[in-house]
Design a protein around this motif. Sequence first.
Motif, PDB file in Angstrom:
ATOM      1  N   CYS A 166       0.841  -1.189   0.000  1.00  0.00           N
ATOM      2  CA  CYS A 166       0.000   0.000   0.000  1.00  0.00           C
ATOM      3  C   CYS A 166       0.882   1.246   0.000  1.00  0.00           C
ATOM      4  O   CYS A 166       2.069   1.205   0.365  1.00  0.00           O
ATOM      5  CB  CYS A 166      -0.927   0.028   1.223  1.00  0.00           C
ATOM      6  SG  CYS A 166      -2.086  -1.359   1.292  1.00  0.00           S
ATOM      7  N   ARG A 167       0.304   2.347  -0.401  1.00  0.00           N
ATOM      8  CA  ARG A 167       0.971   3.643  -0.356  1.00  0.00           C
ATOM      9  C   ARG A 167       0.213   4.516   0.624  1.00  0.00           C
ATOM     10  O   ARG A 167      -1.013   4.656   0.520  1.00  0.00           O
ATOM     11  CB  ARG A 167       1.006   4.285  -1.740  1.00  0.00           C
ATOM     12  CG  ARG A 167       1.896   3.535  -2.720  1.00  0.00           C
ATOM     13  CD  ARG A 167       1.936   4.203  -4.089  1.00  0.00           C
ATOM     14  NE  ARG A 167       0.641   4.135  -4.769  1.00  0.00           N
ATOM     15  CZ  ARG A 167      -0.161   5.157  -4.946  1.00  0.00           C
ATOM     16  NH1 ARG A 167       0.160   6.354  -4.474  1.00  0.00           N
ATOM     17  NH2 ARG A 167      -1.312   5.003  -5.586  1.00  0.00           N
ATOM     18  N   CYS A 168       0.924   5.117   1.538  1.00  0.00           N
ATOM     19  CA  CYS A 168       0.300   5.918   2.591  1.00  0.00           C
ATOM     20  C   CYS A 168       0.810   7.354   2.530  1.00  0.00           C
ATOM     21  O   CYS A 168       2.013   7.596   2.388  1.00  0.00           O
ATOM     22  CB  CYS A 168       0.586   5.328   3.973  1.00  0.00           C
ATOM     23  SG  CYS A 168      -0.028   3.646   4.177  1.00  0.00           S
ATOM     24  N   GLN A 169      -0.108   8.283   2.639  1.00  0.00           N
ATOM     25  CA  GLN A 169       0.228   9.698   2.680  1.00  0.00           C
ATOM     26  C   GLN A 169       0.013  10.169   4.120  1.00  0.00           C
ATOM     27  O   GLN A 169      -1.115  10.432   4.553  1.00  0.00           O
ATOM     28  CB  GLN A 169      -0.664  10.495   1.713  1.00  0.00           C
ATOM     29  CG  GLN A 169      -0.497  11.993   1.788  1.00  0.00           C
ATOM     30  CD  GLN A 169       0.910  12.451   1.428  1.00  0.00           C
ATOM     31  OE1 GLN A 169       1.533  11.875   0.528  1.00  0.00           O
ATOM     32  NE2 GLN A 169       1.413  13.455   2.110  1.00  0.00           N
ATOM     33  N   LEU A 201      -9.528   5.997   2.215  1.00  0.00           N
ATOM     34  CA  LEU A 201      -9.097   4.602   2.187  1.00  0.00           C
ATOM     35  C   LEU A 201      -9.589   3.983   0.886  1.00  0.00           C
ATOM     36  O   LEU A 201     -10.800   3.888   0.654  1.00  0.00           O
ATOM     37  CB  LEU A 201      -9.654   3.830   3.395  1.00  0.00           C
ATOM     38  CG  LEU A 201      -9.351   2.327   3.444  1.00  0.00           C
ATOM     39  CD1 LEU A 201      -7.856   2.069   3.438  1.00  0.00           C
ATOM     40  CD2 LEU A 201     -10.004   1.690   4.666  1.00  0.00           C
ATOM     41  N   ARG A 202      -8.647   3.574   0.052  1.00  0.00           N
ATOM     42  CA  ARG A 202      -8.984   2.977  -1.248  1.00  0.00           C
ATOM     43  C   ARG A 202      -8.510   1.522  -1.263  1.00  0.00           C
ATOM     44  O   ARG A 202      -7.308   1.255  -1.243  1.00  0.00           O
ATOM     45  CB  ARG A 202      -8.341   3.766  -2.389  1.00  0.00           C
ATOM     46  CG  ARG A 202      -8.841   5.205  -2.488  1.00  0.00           C
ATOM     47  CD  ARG A 202      -8.255   5.930  -3.688  1.00  0.00           C
ATOM     48  NE  ARG A 202      -8.708   7.299  -3.764  1.00  0.00           N
ATOM     49  CZ  ARG A 202      -9.818   7.686  -4.396  1.00  0.00           C
ATOM     50  NH1 ARG A 202     -10.587   6.780  -4.997  1.00  0.00           N
ATOM     51  NH2 ARG A 202     -10.161   8.960  -4.422  1.00  0.00           N
ATOM     52  N   LEU A 203      -9.481   0.603  -1.345  1.00  0.00           N
ATOM     53  CA  LEU A 203      -9.191  -0.831  -1.360  1.00  0.00           C
ATOM     54  C   LEU A 203      -9.807  -1.497  -2.589  1.00  0.00           C
ATOM     55  O   LEU A 203     -10.177  -2.670  -2.557  1.00  0.00           O
ATOM     56  CB  LEU A 203      -9.743  -1.497  -0.092  1.00  0.00           C
ATOM     57  CG  LEU A 203      -9.180  -0.990   1.236  1.00  0.00           C
ATOM     58  CD1 LEU A 203      -9.949  -1.594   2.406  1.00  0.00           C
ATOM     59  CD2 LEU A 203      -7.696  -1.306   1.357  1.00  0.00           C
ATOM     60  N   ALA A 204      -9.904  -0.780  -3.681  1.00  0.00           N
ATOM     61  CA  ALA A 204     -10.539  -1.306  -4.890  1.00  0.00           C
ATOM     62  C   ALA A 204      -9.638  -2.336  -5.571  1.00  0.00           C
ATOM     63  O   ALA A 204      -8.421  -2.373  -5.362  1.00  0.00           O
ATOM     64  CB  ALA A 204     -10.864  -0.164  -5.852  1.00  0.00           C
ATOM     65  N   LEU A 262      -3.711   4.116   0.287  1.00  0.00           N
ATOM     66  CA  LEU A 262      -4.077   3.708  -1.070  1.00  0.00           C
ATOM     67  C   LEU A 262      -3.568   2.293  -1.307  1.00  0.00           C
ATOM     68  O   LEU A 262      -2.362   2.058  -1.357  1.00  0.00           O
ATOM     69  CB  LEU A 262      -3.485   4.671  -2.093  1.00  0.00           C
ATOM     70  CG  LEU A 262      -3.744   6.177  -1.837  1.00  0.00           C
ATOM     71  CD1 LEU A 262      -3.066   7.028  -2.898  1.00  0.00           C
ATOM     72  CD2 LEU A 262      -5.233   6.457  -1.793  1.00  0.00           C
ATOM     73  N   CYS A 263      -4.503   1.343  -1.495  1.00  0.00           N
ATOM     74  CA  CYS A 263      -4.139  -0.066  -1.722  1.00  0.00           C
ATOM     75  C   CYS A 263      -4.893  -0.647  -2.921  1.00  0.00           C
ATOM     76  O   CYS A 263      -5.426  -1.762  -2.842  1.00  0.00           O
ATOM     77  CB  CYS A 263      -4.436  -0.907  -0.488  1.00  0.00           C
ATOM     78  SG  CYS A 263      -3.731  -0.282   1.049  1.00  0.00           S
ATOM     79  N   PRO A 264      -4.991   0.041  -4.046  1.00  0.00           N
ATOM     80  CA  PRO A 264      -5.717  -0.545  -5.182  1.00  0.00           C
ATOM     81  C   PRO A 264      -4.891  -1.637  -5.854  1.00  0.00           C
ATOM     82  O   PRO A 264      -3.689  -1.506  -6.062  1.00  0.00           O
ATOM     83  CB  PRO A 264      -5.923   0.656  -6.111  1.00  0.00           C
ATOM     84  CG  PRO A 264      -4.779   1.570  -5.812  1.00  0.00           C
ATOM     85  CD  PRO A 264      -4.477   1.392  -4.351  1.00  0.00           C
ATOM     86  N   GLY A 265      -5.553  -2.762  -6.192  1.00  0.00           N
ATOM     87  CA  GLY A 265      -4.888  -3.842  -6.904  1.00  0.00           C
ATOM     88  C   GLY A 265      -3.725  -4.441  -6.156  1.00  0.00           C
ATOM     89  O   GLY A 265      -2.745  -4.869  -6.778  1.00  0.00           O
ATOM     90  N   ALA A 266      -3.785  -4.513  -4.843  1.00  0.00           N
ATOM     91  CA  ALA A 266      -2.678  -5.031  -4.044  1.00  0.00           C
ATOM     92  C   ALA A 266      -2.811  -6.522  -3.750  1.00  0.00           C
ATOM     93  O   ALA A 266      -1.989  -7.078  -3.022  1.00  0.00           O
ATOM     94  CB  ALA A 266      -2.573  -4.258  -2.732  1.00  0.00           C
ATOM     95  N   GLY A 267      -3.844  -7.185  -4.251  1.00  0.00           N
ATOM     96  CA  GLY A 267      -4.028  -8.606  -4.002  1.00  0.00           C
ATOM     97  C   GLY A 267      -4.458  -8.931  -2.593  1.00  0.00           C
ATOM     98  O   GLY A 267      -4.209 -10.047  -2.121  1.00  0.00           O
TER      99      GLY A 267
END
Length: 626
Positions: A32-35, A64-67, A44-49
């Motif tokens: 994930c990427r965190c700001q 929070l993005r978990l798409a 931000l964790c889109p497409g992280a499996g």
Amino acid sequence: MAVLPLLLCLLPLAPASSPPQPATPSPCPRRCRCQTQSLPLSVLCPGAGLLFVPPSLDRRAAELRLADNFIAAVRRRDLANMTGLLHLSLSRNTIRHVAAGAFADLRALRALHLDGNRLTSLGEGQLRGLVNLRHLILSNNQLAALAAGALDDCAETLEDLDLSYNNLEQLPWEALGRLGNVNTLGLDHNLLASVPAGAFSRLHKLARLDMTSNRLTTIPPDPLFSRLPLLARPRGSPASALVLAFGGNPLHCNCELVWLRRLAREDDLEACASPPALGGRYFWAVGEEEFVCEPPVVTHRSPPLAVPAGRPAALRCRAVGDPEPRVRWVSPQGRLLGNSSRARAFPNGTLELLVTEPGDGGIFTCIAANAAGEATAAVELTVGPPPPPQLANSTSCDPPRDGDPDALTPPSAASASAKAADTGPSTDRGVQVTEHGATAALVQWPDQQPIPGIRMYQIQYNSSADDILVYRMIPADSRSFLLTDLASGRTYDLCVLAVYEDGATGLTATRPVGCARFSTEPALRPCGAPHAPFLGGTMIIALGGVIVASVLVFIFVLLMRYKVHGGQPPGKAKTPAPVSSVCSQTNGALGPTPTPPVPEPMASKAHTVVQLDCESWGPSHEPVGP
């Protein structure tokens, strides 16, 4: 007193209390990427499996993005204490279950994206606590049920609700009517078959309503639709105009959709699915005068019925029309009957009295009504005294009742005349069916009083075996018609209607001419020779048997002749055993060689004798030579 100055000197040496340190931020989840350097905080964790919501989330995050992951469920503890979260995206996962109260701590949440998942239902507790929600996206799920209280906590704040691409057949329309601030409502690509009248009347801020690709046959007028641009207005909709999309529905284009036809549309591609005369035509190309309805006509009703007190009774009434009439019943005392502890009214027009009483007897009135008018028919019910009690060892049974509630008769002449009085000038009801055979019948009706603007006659009929109506359009100058597609041995109910142009409204209307009931004759089964397929099969079997028998006889004769001649082919004589000769060719002198006897027929033939040194052997294999 000497101790006090000493304590005052030691006070400056005590360590000063340190200022409070800021809380240490939680580590960013893997992949994930965190700001976290500046506000607002985001994860931000889109497409992280991801297979589940990461437990090490920073609870101070505002986004929070978990798409595009593989999250299958949202548990109660996954989002606990995230009171500052404003935007949550769970799009395109595999979520099948959302725990009750899973979003209870997200009281500041503005946008929730749950589209592209596998949700099948949404209960009352799953969205609890979202008191500031503005955007709720639930499209592309498998939703088949939406609880009435599912949107209660966000009903006053919700501005965007997307329920498209689901399996919804019904909606909590009363709950949707409380969304006073909603601007966009997406209901397209579902299985909705009807919309109740006034469902959108309180949605004063609604700017876009999408009902594309459902199963709607009609759309009832609604006060909300007064904001739609009318044909009388100039081109260009005002800023407050409503955008309505309803293409891809099987619209039934009758008088109930005239209001919709009068709207200004430019690029929409809606089409009519029925009636058959308008099926497939572009909705906006059909003239207003072609959106017509047909008044009801009562085709079946129960005959006079007599039942003993305390027994149930069923009163039946059937009517046809366009749109389909709604049937209601009125008691002999003039009360409108419905579902109660003693009676049940069914949508097909049947009224069932569960327990009859002596005061229930009288004339019941069946009223069939639709947008084009109404028709009435009377059904008489007689309630007799209760039957005597039966002995325990009695084998007798109740005598057959005179009235069969399942039998149906055409409406009486009185109801037909009342119908004529309600729909216009009186007409002759002398519709007759003559010369009817097994599959055909001749329908005749007398000349009518001059009807201005008459276009044609319409014949409607159906048999007692089904409820499918058959229509025939007859020219206006005809007074008879031959029906040739009837089934033998059936009872038919037939009505003739006059189709004319109403001078007052300029629309097409219908006027009943009369009804009749007739029965076709049973088909006669001819007696005679067997059917052709039976004869053909018999002949083929007989011919095959003859051929097989002939072959067997021929084989038997050959075998007998072969046995009679001693195993030799017939026509050849039996000869003695031949004399075998073993010969060897030598280069020396030739010794005497016995010559076997030559048969008479062969003696005359020329042959060459080659002298060989041979030893002849007889049948006993003994040498016979020197």
